[in-house]
Design a protein around this motif. Structure first.
Motif, PDB file in Angstrom:
ATOM      1  N   LEU A   1     -32.714 -19.410  20.925  1.00 52.63           N
ATOM      2  CA  LEU A   1     -31.426 -18.737  21.131  1.00 52.63           C
ATOM      3  C   LEU A   1     -30.969 -18.860  22.579  1.00 52.63           C
ATOM      4  N   LEU A   2     -31.891 -18.661  23.519  1.00 50.63           N
ATOM      5  CA  LEU A   2     -31.524 -18.757  24.942  1.00 50.63           C
ATOM      6  C   LEU A   2     -31.197 -20.192  25.336  1.00 50.63           C
ATOM      7  N   SER A   3     -31.986 -21.142  24.858  1.00 54.36           N
ATOM      8  CA  SER A   3     -31.705 -22.551  25.156  1.00 54.36           C
ATOM      9  C   SER A   3     -30.341 -22.942  24.615  1.00 54.36           C
ATOM     10  N   ASN A   4     -30.029 -22.464  23.410  1.00 53.54           N
ATOM     11  CA  ASN A   4     -28.730 -22.741  22.806  1.00 53.54           C
ATOM     12  C   ASN A   4     -27.607 -22.134  23.647  1.00 53.54           C
ATOM     13  N   ALA A   5     -27.814 -20.898  24.102  1.00 51.58           N
ATOM     14  CA  ALA A   5     -26.792 -20.228  24.917  1.00 51.58           C
ATOM     15  C   ALA A   5     -26.605 -20.944  26.246  1.00 51.58           C
ATOM     16  N   ILE A   6     -27.706 -21.336  26.877  1.00 52.38           N
ATOM     17  CA  ILE A   6     -27.609 -22.039  28.176  1.00 52.38           C
ATOM     18  C   ILE A   6     -26.918 -23.385  28.001  1.00 52.38           C
ATOM     19  N   LYS A   7     -27.253 -24.102  26.917  1.00 52.92           N
ATOM     20  CA  LYS A   7     -26.671 -25.429  26.683  1.00 52.92           C
ATOM     21  C   LYS A   7     -25.149 -25.370  26.541  1.00 52.92           C
ATOM     22  N   PHE A   8     -24.663 -24.348  25.824  1.00 52.37           N
ATOM     23  CA  PHE A   8     -23.237 -24.292  25.510  1.00 52.37           C
ATOM     24  C   PHE A   8     -22.462 -23.311  26.387  1.00 52.37           C
ATOM     25  N   THR A   9     -23.053 -22.909  27.524  1.00 54.36           N
ATOM     26  CA  THR A   9     -22.345 -22.019  28.446  1.00 54.36           C
ATOM     27  C   THR A   9     -22.286 -22.688  29.814  1.00 54.36           C
ATOM     28  N   PRO A  10     -21.176 -23.318  30.158  1.00 55.16           N
ATOM     29  CA  PRO A  10     -21.095 -24.024  31.452  1.00 55.16           C
ATOM     30  C   PRO A  10     -21.044 -23.070  32.637  1.00 55.16           C
ATOM     31  N   THR A  11     -20.322 -21.949  32.499  1.00 50.98           N
ATOM     32  CA  THR A  11     -20.227 -20.959  33.575  1.00 50.98           C
ATOM     33  C   THR A  11     -20.199 -19.563  32.955  1.00 50.98           C
ATOM     34  N   GLY A  12     -20.433 -18.565  33.807  1.00 50.30           N
ATOM     35  CA  GLY A  12     -20.361 -17.192  33.317  1.00 50.30           C
ATOM     36  C   GLY A  12     -21.724 -16.543  33.287  1.00 50.30           C
ATOM     37  N   HIS A  13     -22.029 -15.858  32.197  1.00 55.90           N
ATOM     38  CA  HIS A  13     -23.302 -15.154  32.134  1.00 55.90           C
ATOM     39  C   HIS A  13     -23.870 -15.164  30.720  1.00 55.90           C
ATOM     40  N   ILE A  14     -25.172 -14.906  30.645  1.00 54.35           N
ATOM     41  CA  ILE A  14     -25.885 -14.748  29.381  1.00 54.35           C
ATOM     42  C   ILE A  14     -26.633 -13.430  29.456  1.00 54.35           C
ATOM     43  N   GLU A  15     -26.480 -12.620  28.432  1.00 58.48           N
ATOM     44  CA  GLU A  15     -27.113 -11.306  28.432  1.00 58.48           C
ATOM     45  C   GLU A  15     -28.046 -11.162  27.226  1.00 58.48           C
ATOM     46  N   VAL A  16     -29.214 -10.623  27.494  1.00 62.47           N
ATOM     47  CA  VAL A  16     -30.188 -10.323  26.431  1.00 62.47           C
ATOM     48  C   VAL A  16     -30.420  -8.820  26.438  1.00 62.47           C
ATOM     49  N   LYS A  17     -30.208  -8.207  25.285  1.00 61.61           N
ATOM     50  CA  LYS A  17     -30.381  -6.758  25.172  1.00 61.61           C
ATOM     51  C   LYS A  17     -31.362  -6.460  24.038  1.00 61.61           C
ATOM     52  N   VAL A  18     -32.315  -5.567  24.302  1.00 59.37           N
ATOM     53  CA  VAL A  18     -33.315  -5.179  23.307  1.00 59.37           C
ATOM     54  C   VAL A  18     -33.295  -3.661  23.200  1.00 59.37           C
ATOM     55  N   TRP A  19     -33.180  -3.149  21.956  1.00 56.94           N
ATOM     56  CA  TRP A  19     -33.183  -1.702  21.764  1.00 56.94           C
ATOM     57  C   TRP A  19     -33.723  -1.349  20.384  1.00 56.94           C
ATOM     58  N   GLU A  20     -34.043  -0.072  20.224  1.00 57.89           N
ATOM     59  CA  GLU A  20     -34.576   0.425  18.963  1.00 57.89           C
ATOM     60  C   GLU A  20     -33.434   0.949  18.099  1.00 57.89           C
ATOM     61  N   MET A  21     -33.278   0.354  16.912  1.00 59.85           N
ATOM     62  CA  MET A  21     -32.259   0.831  15.979  1.00 59.85           C
ATOM     63  C   MET A  21     -32.742   2.100  15.273  1.00 59.85           C
TER      64      MET A  21
END
Length: 396
Positions: free
Chosen positions: A304-324
């Motif tokens: 998922l992160l590699s995919n996000a980095i590949k298709f995001t030329p600029t800006g930011h990527i955020e990963v959020k983990v929480w308990e539902m």
């Protein structure tokens, strides 16, 4: 009382050796049938000859003929398949003869002493009505038999088609198994020399055994980077082949999810160096220890992160983990990349599938990353959802 217009013209055959019976029937029919065509015979031979060549509305059959009995002729007509309203004439007060006639296939009977216009009218109408109903029933039954034969033929054809489809499915499954096995073998064989190339490249980058010039360092770095990219592609093919042939098993263990997420993000942060990207993480867990397959979850995060980095030329990527809730944990990967159009969302988890399928596409890859993610999550009994618009994507 007379016949209706539809029944005013009747062809009647009398088969009887008794002239009195023949005359009584003739005199009784003439007043009630406006157009009567009456034929009289005394013998079996002439009766059969007439019935083979002519069509009659009704037949009156006496008990005695000149060359046989009425019962014998009736049985013979039944065997010949001659279907016609047949009324027998029985001697007075002789129920045995009437019963014998009815058992042999007669439609109805009239006692000889009771022959009259009223009796004949009633008996004829009843017999002809029954005959008509039987003809219609026979026609329906014949149609049903024909339909049943057609259905049987269709069923046989369907069975043959099902057998062919089953055979084709077995052949396709075998072909798919062999293809996956071939891909797994090739991928495994390619990983060994690729790891060697990467190992020697790293050794050279450490300036061992001799220092490298800046140009040499740049070349070796390119060798290492491309080898690493190629190894990633090989690993994707190998993993998909294992998943497709059920060679990958779920291994449940206890691990710290927070540490796994932090470590994976740190491991991939090097991919953002040459891009104007920030990689943020927010882990909000009251208890970071979970039971699941650590390697599966790590691979999901990497893809998922590699995919996000590949298709995001600029800006930011955020990963959020929480308990539902006490039983469910959610992980969201969100980026400001190029996004996915709504019409392509339903196919992004299909294997070998990329939005841009042209040979001149800007982003390389096998199209297996998200397919592997989907398969792994399914094995872990989890769920994955994607929301996206052109310019923004989010996986949950």
């Amino acid at each position: 009382m007379q016949f209706s217009k539809m029944e005013q013209a009747l062809k009647v055959l009398i088969i009887d050796n008794d002239q009195g019976n023949r005359l009584a029937i003739q005199r009784s029919l003439e007043p009630i049938v406006p157009s009567l065509e009456l034929t009289e015979v005394k013998s079996r031979r002439k009766a059969i000859s007439l019935l083979k060549r002519n069509s009659f509305n009704c037949v009156f059959l006496g008990y005695l003929l000149s060359d046989t009995t009425g019962v014998s002729l009736l049985k013979e007509l039944q065997e010949m398949g001659i279907e016609i309203p047949l009324i027998v004439l029985t001697p007075s007060e002789n129920r045995r003869i009437a019963q014998e006639f009815m058992k042999s296939g007669a439609w109805d009977y009239i006692v000889e002493s009771m022959i009259s216009p009223d009796v004949l009218l009633k008996t004829l109408k009843n017999s002809m009505r029954i005959h008509k109903a039987e003809k219609e029933l026979n026609s329906i039954n014949q149609q049903l038999r024909e339909n049943n034969e057609v259905l049987k033929q269709k069923n046989e054809e369907l069975k043959q088609q099902q057998k062919q489809i089953h055979l084709k499915n077995l052949q396709l499954q075998e072909a798919s198994r062999r293809q996956s096995q071939f891909l797994a073998t090739i991928s495994h064989e390619l990983r060994t020399p690729m790891n060697a190339i990467m190992g020697f490249s790293q050794l050279l980058l450490r300036q061992y055994p001799d220092p490298l010039s800046s140009q040499q360092t740049d070349i070796v770095q390119r060798i290492f980077n491309n080898s690493q990219n190629l190894l990633t592609l090989i690993n994707e093919v190998l993993d998909y082949s294992k998943l497709n042939t059920d060679q990958m098993d779920l291994t449940v263990e206890e691990f710290d999810l927070s540490m796994l997420v932090q470590f994976t993000i740190k491991e991939l942060s090097c991919l953002t160096i040459n891009k104007d990207l920030t990689l943020n993480v927010d882990v909000n867990l009251s208890n970071p220890l979970i039971f699941n397959d650590k390697n599966f979850l790590r691979r999901i995060l990497i893809n998922l992160l590699s995919n996000a980095i590949k298709f995001t030329p600029t800006g930011h990527i955020e990963v959020k983990v929480w308990e539902m809730n006490s039983q469910k944990i959610a992980i969201r990967v969100e980026d400001t990349g190029i996004g996915i159009a709504q019409e392509h969302l339903k196919s992004i988890f299909s294997p070998f599938q990329q939005v841009d399928q042209t040979l001149t596409r800007q982003h390389s890859g096998t199209g297996l990353g998200l397919a592997i993610v989907h398969s792994l999550i399914k094995m872990m009994e989890g769920e994955i959802h994607v929301t996206s618009e052109l310019g923004k994507a989010q996986f949950l």
